[in-house]
Design a protein around this motif. Structure first.
Motif, PDB file in Angstrom:
ATOM      1  N   ARG A 218       0.943  -1.118  -0.054  1.00 27.12           N
ATOM      2  CA  ARG A 218       0.033   0.008  -0.056  1.00 27.12           C
ATOM      3  C   ARG A 218       0.876   1.270   0.052  1.00 27.12           C
ATOM      4  O   ARG A 218       1.848   1.332   0.923  1.00 27.12           O
ATOM      5  CB  ARG A 218      -1.043   0.209   1.309  1.00 27.12           C
ATOM      6  CG  ARG A 218      -2.026   1.176   1.206  1.00 27.12           C
ATOM      7  CD  ARG A 218      -2.789   1.295   2.428  1.00 27.12           C
ATOM      8  NE  ARG A 218      -1.917   1.231   3.778  1.00 27.12           N
ATOM      9  CZ  ARG A 218      -1.833   2.484   4.478  1.00 27.12           C
ATOM     10  NH1 ARG A 218      -2.311   3.480   3.939  1.00 27.12           N
ATOM     11  NH2 ARG A 218      -0.926   2.362   5.402  1.00 27.12           N
ATOM     12  N   ALA A 219       0.547   2.231  -0.929  1.00 26.08           N
ATOM     13  CA  ALA A 219       1.431   3.517  -1.013  1.00 26.08           C
ATOM     14  C   ALA A 219       1.079   4.288   0.229  1.00 26.08           C
ATOM     15  O   ALA A 219       0.116   4.513   0.679  1.00 26.08           O
ATOM     16  CB  ALA A 219       1.063   4.086  -2.069  1.00 26.08           C
ATOM     17  N   VAL A 220       2.154   4.886   0.880  1.00 30.21           N
ATOM     18  CA  VAL A 220       2.112   5.659   1.875  1.00 30.21           C
ATOM     19  C   VAL A 220       2.966   7.022   1.516  1.00 30.21           C
ATOM     20  O   VAL A 220       2.703   8.076   2.306  1.00 30.21           O
ATOM     21  CB  VAL A 220       3.020   5.297   3.098  1.00 30.21           C
ATOM     22  CG1 VAL A 220       2.267   3.782   3.515  1.00 30.21           C
ATOM     23  CG2 VAL A 220       4.537   4.842   2.841  1.00 30.21           C
ATOM     24  N   TYR A 221       3.459   7.045   0.360  1.00 33.86           N
ATOM     25  CA  TYR A 221       3.975   8.583  -0.089  1.00 33.86           C
ATOM     26  C   TYR A 221       3.956   8.289  -1.604  1.00 33.86           C
ATOM     27  O   TYR A 221       4.426   7.215  -2.105  1.00 33.86           O
ATOM     28  CB  TYR A 221       5.284   8.698   0.374  1.00 33.86           C
ATOM     29  CG  TYR A 221       5.671  10.125  -0.044  1.00 33.86           C
ATOM     30  CD1 TYR A 221       5.399  11.274   0.474  1.00 33.86           C
ATOM     31  CD2 TYR A 221       6.681   9.858  -1.190  1.00 33.86           C
ATOM     32  CE1 TYR A 221       6.299  12.334   0.131  1.00 33.86           C
ATOM     33  CE2 TYR A 221       7.286  11.251  -1.659  1.00 33.86           C
ATOM     34  CZ  TYR A 221       6.874  12.152  -0.952  1.00 33.86           C
ATOM     35  OH  TYR A 221       7.375  13.580  -1.683  1.00 33.86           O
ATOM     36  N   VAL A 222       3.432   9.164  -2.493  1.00 33.55           N
ATOM     37  CA  VAL A 222       3.615   9.349  -3.748  1.00 33.55           C
ATOM     38  C   VAL A 222       3.944  10.553  -4.075  1.00 33.55           C
ATOM     39  O   VAL A 222       3.372  11.663  -4.087  1.00 33.55           O
ATOM     40  CB  VAL A 222       2.265   8.783  -4.433  1.00 33.55           C
ATOM     41  CG1 VAL A 222       2.377   8.892  -6.044  1.00 33.55           C
ATOM     42  CG2 VAL A 222       1.791   7.491  -3.802  1.00 33.55           C
ATOM     43  N   GLU A 223       4.972  10.624  -5.138  1.00 33.61           N
ATOM     44  CA  GLU A 223       5.137  11.869  -5.813  1.00 33.61           C
ATOM     45  C   GLU A 223       5.385  11.388  -7.606  1.00 33.61           C
ATOM     46  O   GLU A 223       6.021  10.748  -7.918  1.00 33.61           O
ATOM     47  CB  GLU A 223       6.487  12.389  -5.375  1.00 33.61           C
ATOM     48  CG  GLU A 223       6.921  13.843  -5.980  1.00 33.61           C
ATOM     49  CD  GLU A 223       7.948  14.292  -5.016  1.00 33.61           C
ATOM     50  OE1 GLU A 223       8.532  15.693  -5.342  1.00 33.61           O
ATOM     51  OE2 GLU A 223       8.352  13.909  -4.161  1.00 33.61           O
ATOM     52  N   HIS A 224       4.834  12.588  -8.141  1.00 32.55           N
ATOM     53  CA  HIS A 224       4.519  12.452  -9.872  1.00 32.55           C
ATOM     54  C   HIS A 224       5.410  13.230 -10.497  1.00 32.55           C
ATOM     55  O   HIS A 224       5.662  14.539  -9.979  1.00 32.55           O
ATOM     56  CB  HIS A 224       3.273  12.582 -10.217  1.00 32.55           C
ATOM     57  CG  HIS A 224       2.017  11.635  -9.350  1.00 32.55           C
ATOM     58  ND1 HIS A 224       2.078  10.444 -10.290  1.00 32.55           N
ATOM     59  CD2 HIS A 224       1.733  11.347  -8.391  1.00 32.55           C
ATOM     60  CE1 HIS A 224       0.925   9.540  -9.641  1.00 32.55           C
ATOM     61  NE2 HIS A 224       0.910  10.302  -8.348  1.00 32.55           N
TER      62      HIS A 224
END
Length: 280
Positions: A218-224
C-alpha cells in the motif's frame, strides 16, 4: 506514528485515488516533524516559494503587495498556512486549503496560540481554513481573484490537469495562478544534497511515479514527475496562459540543507520551478 516496517521505495504506477490517500496519510503522520524541522525557516507568516528562500515580498509574482488588499486569494496545499497569513497581513482575504487535517491544526495553532490538538480547523486569525482535496475544490465558480501554491498538491497528484482546471474554475477571468514545484530536471538526479547528488542517475523522461509503500504494497507516499514541457502543456490544457517561468537561484545567505536541496547543488542546477499563469 511509528511504523512496524520501513517503507519500501519503488517506481510504479499510482492512481489519483491512491496518490490522494497516500498524501493525506503521510502529511497527517509527518506534519509535526515537518513543522518542527522547517518551521523556523518558513516562519509563522512568511510567504516563501521554496527551499531557496525566495520571498513573495521580494518577488511580487502575485502582483504588487500594495494591490493585494481586499483580494480574495486561494492557497492550495497550504500546510500550516504561513503564506496565507502573510497575505492576510497585506490586507488580502485568503482561504488556506489543505488535504491534511494535522497540517491545518498547526495552522490553527499558529493563528491562535492554541495547541495543535485544539479545535477543528475553521478560522485562524484572518485566514479561513478549509480541509479538502485540490481536485474537487468546494467553492463556486469565479470565487477568487488570485490563487497560489508553494509546493502544495501539484507534485503529488496523478492528474494535475484536473487540479489546474479546478483552480481555473474558481478563478475570475484574468485571475493570476502561481505555483511552485520541484524543478523537473531534479528527477534525473539522486535526491541527495552532497556531491553524490550531482550525477545523473535516472532518465528525465521517465514519468513513472516515485512511491514509498508498506509491507502490504500500500502506497504511503507518492510523488509524480512531469517534464518541463509537460507542465507547460498542462497549464495550457487547463485554460491558463503562462506569462513567466521563474527558476530561483540559490542566494548566498542560505546555508541550509533541506532534503536534496543544498548550496552545493543550488549553485549548479535549479531546484524549484515557479509557474506564473493567467486565467484566459
Amino acid at each position: 506514528m511509528i511504523q512496524e516496517h520501513e517503507p519500501e521505495a519503488t517506481r510504479r504506477a499510482a492512481s489519483d485515488t491512491e496518490s490522494s490517500r497516500a498524501s493525506r496519510g503521510w502529511w497527517d503522520r509527518n506534519a509535526d516533524e515537518y513543522q518542527n524541522e522547517h518551521g523556523a525557516f518558513l516562519g509563522d507568516d512568511r510567504f516563501v516559494w521554496g527551499p531557496e528562500g525566495l520571498d513573495e515580498a521580494e518577488a511580487g509574482l502575485l502582483g504588487p503587495a500594495a494591490e493585494l488588499k481586499g483580494r480574495h486569494v486561494l492557497e492550495i496545499g497550504a500546510g500550516a498556512a504561513q503564506c496565507s497569513r502573510w497575505l492576510a497581513a497585506q490586507g488580502a482575504r485568503p482561504v488556506a486549503l489543505d488535504l491534511s487535517h494535522r497540517q491545518l491544526q498547526h495552522a490553527l495553532r499558529m493563528g491562535t496560540g492554541a495547541e495543535a490538538d485544539g479545535p477543528t480547523p475553521g478560522v485562524s486569525g484572518s485566514v479561513e481554513l478549509v480541509e479538502a482535496d485540490a481536485g474537487a475544490l468546494p467553492f463556486r465558480d469565479a470565487s477568487f481573484d488570485l490563487a497560489c501554491s508553494a509546493y502544495g498538491a501539484i507534485p503529488f497528484v496523478a492528474d494535475p490537469v484536473r487540479v489546474l482546471r479546478e483552480v481555473r474554475r474558481v478563478l475570475r477571468p484574468g485571475g493570476r495562478w502561481v505555483f511552485s514545484v520541484t524543478h523537473p530536471i531534479r528527477w534525473a538526479f539522486p535526491d541527495e544534497p552532497g556531491p553524490e547528488g550531482l550525477s545523473v542517475g535516472a532518465s528525465y523522461f521517465d514519468r513513472t511515479p516515485y512511491v514509498e509503500q508498506d509491507a502490504t504494497g500500500r502506497a504511503v507516499y507518492v510523488e509524480h514527475h512531469r517534464t518541463l514541457g509537460d507542465r507547460v502543456r498542462d497549464v495550457a490544457a487547463a485554460g491558463f496562459r503562462l506569462v513567466d517561468l521563474v527558476e530561483p537561484e540559490w542566494p548566498e545567505w542560505n546555508s541550509q540543507e533541506w532534503g536534496g536541496w543544498s548550496p552545493l547543488r543550488g549553485n549548479l542546477i535549479p531546484g524549484t520551478a515557479i509557474f506564473v499563469c493567467v486565467a484566459d
